[in-house]
Scaffold this active site. Structure first.
Site, PDB file in Angstrom:
ATOM      1  N   THR A  79       0.838  -1.182   0.000  1.00  0.00           N
ATOM      2  CA  THR A  79       0.000   0.000   0.000  1.00  0.00           C
ATOM      3  C   THR A  79       0.884   1.247   0.000  1.00  0.00           C
ATOM      4  O   THR A  79       2.023   1.215   0.447  1.00  0.00           O
ATOM      5  CB  THR A  79      -0.947   0.004   1.213  1.00  0.00           C
ATOM      6  OG1 THR A  79      -1.620  -1.237   1.247  1.00  0.00           O
ATOM      7  CG2 THR A  79      -1.933   1.145   1.195  1.00  0.00           C
ATOM      8  N   ASP A  92      -8.807  -9.373   1.882  1.00  0.00           N
ATOM      9  CA  ASP A  92      -9.361  -8.429   2.862  1.00  0.00           C
ATOM     10  C   ASP A  92     -10.804  -8.763   3.220  1.00  0.00           C
ATOM     11  O   ASP A  92     -11.386  -8.151   4.118  1.00  0.00           O
ATOM     12  CB  ASP A  92      -9.260  -6.986   2.350  1.00  0.00           C
ATOM     13  CG  ASP A  92      -7.891  -6.382   2.670  1.00  0.00           C
ATOM     14  OD1 ASP A  92      -7.114  -7.021   3.404  1.00  0.00           O
ATOM     15  OD2 ASP A  92      -7.595  -5.275   2.187  1.00  0.00           O
ATOM     16  N   SER A 128     -11.636  -2.315   4.034  1.00  0.00           N
ATOM     17  CA  SER A 128     -10.266  -1.785   3.945  1.00  0.00           C
ATOM     18  C   SER A 128      -9.935  -0.980   5.184  1.00  0.00           C
ATOM     19  O   SER A 128     -10.820  -0.463   5.861  1.00  0.00           O
ATOM     20  CB  SER A 128     -10.179  -0.890   2.712  1.00  0.00           C
ATOM     21  OG  SER A 128      -8.937  -0.223   2.684  1.00  0.00           O
TER      22      SER A 128
HETATM   23  N1  GLY Z   1      -5.342  -3.961   1.619  1.00  0.00           N
HETATM   24  C1  GLY Z   1      -5.207  -3.283   2.837  1.00  0.00           C
HETATM   25  C2  GLY Z   1      -6.404  -2.484   3.174  1.00  0.00           C
HETATM   26  O1  GLY Z   1      -7.100  -2.021   2.291  1.00  0.00           O
HETATM   27  O2  GLY Z   1      -6.698  -2.352   4.327  1.00  0.00           O
END
Ligand code: GLY
Length: 520
Positions: A331, A373, A402
Site C-alpha cells: 500500500t 481483505d 479496507s
Molecule cells: N489492503 C489493505 C487495506 O485495504 O486495508
C-alpha cells in the site's frame, strides 16, 4: 511537480503521482489494484471516490475451500486472490471531474519510465527477494521481476517494464474503456479462464468507481473528514478521536507517554472489536452510522480506566444498529495540495507485496490480492491477522473491507488544516490517528508528528505493539497496567501536509522509509 508545472492542479498532480508510483513502486500499488481518493476543492466541495476492487460475479463464500479444508493462501496468491482493479476508474474520475486535462500526459510519463526502466533501490529489491518464490510461479511476473536464471533483481539492477509501458501508453491514448471494456479486460479474462480464476469480462465491464459521501465528524472544534465504508479507517479514526476527546492527550503525549499509550491501546481495542463485527461494504452489509454517534463513543470511553487495561470481550452495540445504516508493507499513500486550495489524499494498494503475484501476460499489470481483505471464513485471520464477520463475507460484486484512511482535517471555518494517511494494513488506522493527535493536540509540526513513535492494538490478537523508539521505562509502565506486549515493529508509513496557523504549507514524508516530500 511536473503535472503542476504543466498547468495542472493538485488533483492532476495526485493522478500523476499515483500512476508513477505504480511504475516505480509497483509492489505496493498500481493499476492492477485499487484506491480511495479523498479531496477538498478550492471551492470547499468534499470528494470521496471509491476505487476499491470488487469480488468477481462468480465469487462465493466457499471459494477458498479445497477438499473440505479452507486454503487461506488461495486468497493471497494466484488467480483467486484478485478483485476487479479499481484504481484506473477512480483516477480517471478524479482527473475528468476535477483535474485540468492532465490524464494523457501523466499516463504517458509513467509509460516512458516503465519503458526506459530505472535502477532499483533497497525497498524494491527486498520486496522482489521476499516474493521471488511466488513471482516465479507466474511466467509473466518472473519475466518482469526475476533474472533469466530465476534469481531476483537486486539493488542497482535496472527494472524495465516494457509491457506495462505499452499498457499505460494505450490508457493514455484511449482512456479507461481500454482497461474495462477492451484489450486489458480481454487479456485478464483469458488468463483467468486458463488458470481456474473467476474474473471475466462482465466483471470488468460492470466496474464503477463510486462517489461516496465523505464521513464528517468533529474533534476539539476541528472537522475530521474521513473515507466512509468500505474503508474502516474513516469510521474508526472518528470513533477513537471522539473517545479520546475527554483526555488531555497533548499533555500526556509530551509528559506522561505511558498513560497516552495505555489510553490509545484501550480505545484501539474497542474500535477494532467494532470493526471486526460491524464493518463491511455498506452496499451489502448493514453498517450502523451509530458507530460514530458521540454519545455511543462516550459510553465506550467511559469504560476506560486510566490505570488498568480492561478486557474487551466483544463489539459494542451502537444506537439504531439496524435502522440507520451507511448505504445511502504494502500500500502507499500520497497527498497533494496546490496554491488555489485544492487538497487531495489518495491511498493506493495492490494489498500485500506484489498483490497476488500474478502479472497478466503482455500487459505488465500486477494483479491485486484484495480478496484476502474479505473475511474468508468466520474467525480465520487474514494476512494482517484481522478477523471479520458476516458483514465482510465474500459476495459477488462486493468490495472487501479496507483500513485505508485518507483523511483531511478542516478548521471550524471549513478551511483545510491537515491531510494525512498511511500504508500498512490495519496499522494505517493507528498511524493516521496518531499523526492527527500529534499535530492537533501536542502541537508538533508534521515532520515531528510523523517521526514520533507510535503504538497499535487491533483487539485481536490481544497484543499491544509499540515501535522500537519508546523508552524502555515507558513500555514497562504500560505493561504494568495489564497490557500484553507484542514485539516492537514499524507502525505504518504515513504522509502528511499541513497548513500551519501562520498560513504556510508544509509537506512531510515518513522517515521510516526511503523518499522525501516533492516540495516542502
Ligand atoms: N489492503 C489493505 C487495506 O485495504 O486495508
Amino acid at each position: 511537480m511536473n503535472a503542476l508545472a504543466r498547468g495542472g492542479n493538485a488533483f492532476d498532480a495526485a493522478v500523476a503521482a499515483a500512476i508513477m508510483l505504480g511504475v516505480v513502486d509497483g509492489h505496493n500499488s498500481g493499476i492492477g489494484g485499487g484506491c480511495f481518493v479523498l479531496g477538498r476543492t478550492a471551492a470547499g466541495e468534499l470528494i470521496a471516490i471509491d476505487g476499491r476492487e470488487t469480488a468477481p460475479g462468480r465469487a462465493h463464500r466457499d471459494m477458498y475451500v479445497r477438499d473440505g479444508q479452507l486454503d487461506p493462501l488461495a486468497s493471497q496468491i494466484g488467480p483467486l486472490a484478485s478483485g476487479v482493479p479499481g484504481q484506473v476508474a477512480a483516477l480517471a474520475k478524479l482527473s475528468l471531474s476535477y483535474g485540468r486535462g492532465g490524464w494523457s500526459s501523466s499516463l504517458s510519463e509513467g509509460a516512458d519510465v516503465a519503458e526506459r526502466g530505472y535502477l532499483i533501490g533497497n525497498a524494491t529489491a527486498s520486496a522482489i527477494r521476499r516474493k521471488s518464490p511466488s513471482l516465479a510461479r507466474f511466467p509473466a511476473a518472473a519475466e518482469q521481476f526475476l533474472k533469466g536464471d530465476g534469481s531476483p533483481l537486486a539493488v542497482g539492477d535496472r527494472l524495465r517494464q516494457p509491457d506495462l509501458g505499452r499498457t499505460l501508453a494505450a490508457l493514455a491514448r484511449e482512456g479507461p474503456d481500454w482497461f474495462y471494456r477492451g484489450p486489458f479486460a480481454e487479456a485478464c479474462a483469458r488468463w483467468m479462464a486458463g488458470n481456474e480464476g473467476l474474473l471475466d469480462r462482465t466483471d470488468f465491464a460492470g466496474y464503477v468507481a463510486k462517489s461516496r459521501e465523505p464521513l464528517v465528524t468533529s474533534y476539539r472544534g476541528h472537522q475530521i473528514v474521513g473515507f466512509p465504508p468500505p474503508s474502516s479507517g474513516g469510521m474508526h479514526i472518528a470513533q477513537m478521536l471522539i473517545m479520546l476527546e475527554r483526555f488531555p492527550m497533548g499533555r500526556w503525549l509530551s509528559e506522561e507517554p505511558a498513560t497516552a499509550i495505555h489510553v490509545l491501546a484501550e480505545v484501539m481495542k474497542r474500535a477494532f472489536a467494532d470493526r471486526a463485527h460491524w464493518l463491511g461494504d455498506a452496499d451489502f452489509a448493514a453498517v450502523p452510522r451509530g458507530l460514530v454517534d458521540p454519545e455511543y463513543c462516550r459510553q465506550l470511553s467511559a469504560e476506560i480506566d486510566i490505570r488498568q487495561a480492561r478486557e474487551v470481550r466483544s463489539h459494542g452495540m451502537p444506537p439504531r444498529a439496524t435502522d440507520d445504516l451507511f448505504n445511502r508493507r504494502h500500500t502507499t499513500h500520497l497527498t497533494a495540495v496546490d496554491a488555489e486550495g485544492n487538497w487531495v489524499a489518495i491511498t493506493n494498494t495492490v494489498n500485500t507485496t506484489f498483490g497476488s503475484c500474478v502479472v497478466i501476460p503482455e500487459t505488465g499489470v500486477v494483479m491485486n490480492n484484495q480478496m484476502d481483505d474479505f473475511s474468508i471464513a468466520p474467525g480465520t485471520p487474514n494476512a494482517f491477522g484481522l478477523i471479520g464477520a458476516e458483514a465482510n463475507s465474500v459476495q459477488p460484486g462486493k468490495r472487501p473491507l479496507s483500513s485505508m484512511s485518507p483523511t483531511i482535517v478542516l478548521n471550524s471555518d471549513g478551511t483545510p488544516r491537515l491531510t494525512c494517511g498511511a500504508a500498512g494494513g490495519p496499522r494505517i488506522i493507528s498511524a493516521t490517528l496518531q499523526c492527527i493527535l500529534r499535530v492537533l493536540d501536542q502541537g508538533l509540526s508534521v515532520d515531528q508528528a510523523l517521526a514520533a513513535p507510535r503504538v497499535h492494538h487491533q483487539w485481536s490478537p490481544d497484543r499491544l505493539m509499540p515501535e522500537g523508539d519508546w523508552a524502555p521505562e515507558v513500555l514497562r509502565d504500560v505493561e504494568s497496567r495489564g497490557h500484553k506486549m507484542a514485539t516492537p515493529g514499524n507502525i505504518g508509513i504515513a504522509q502528511a501536509i499541513e497548513r500551519t496557523p501562520e498560513g504556510n504549507l508544509v509537506a512531510a514524508t515518513d522517515p521510516r522509509t526511503e523518499g522525501s516530500a516533492a516540495a516542502d
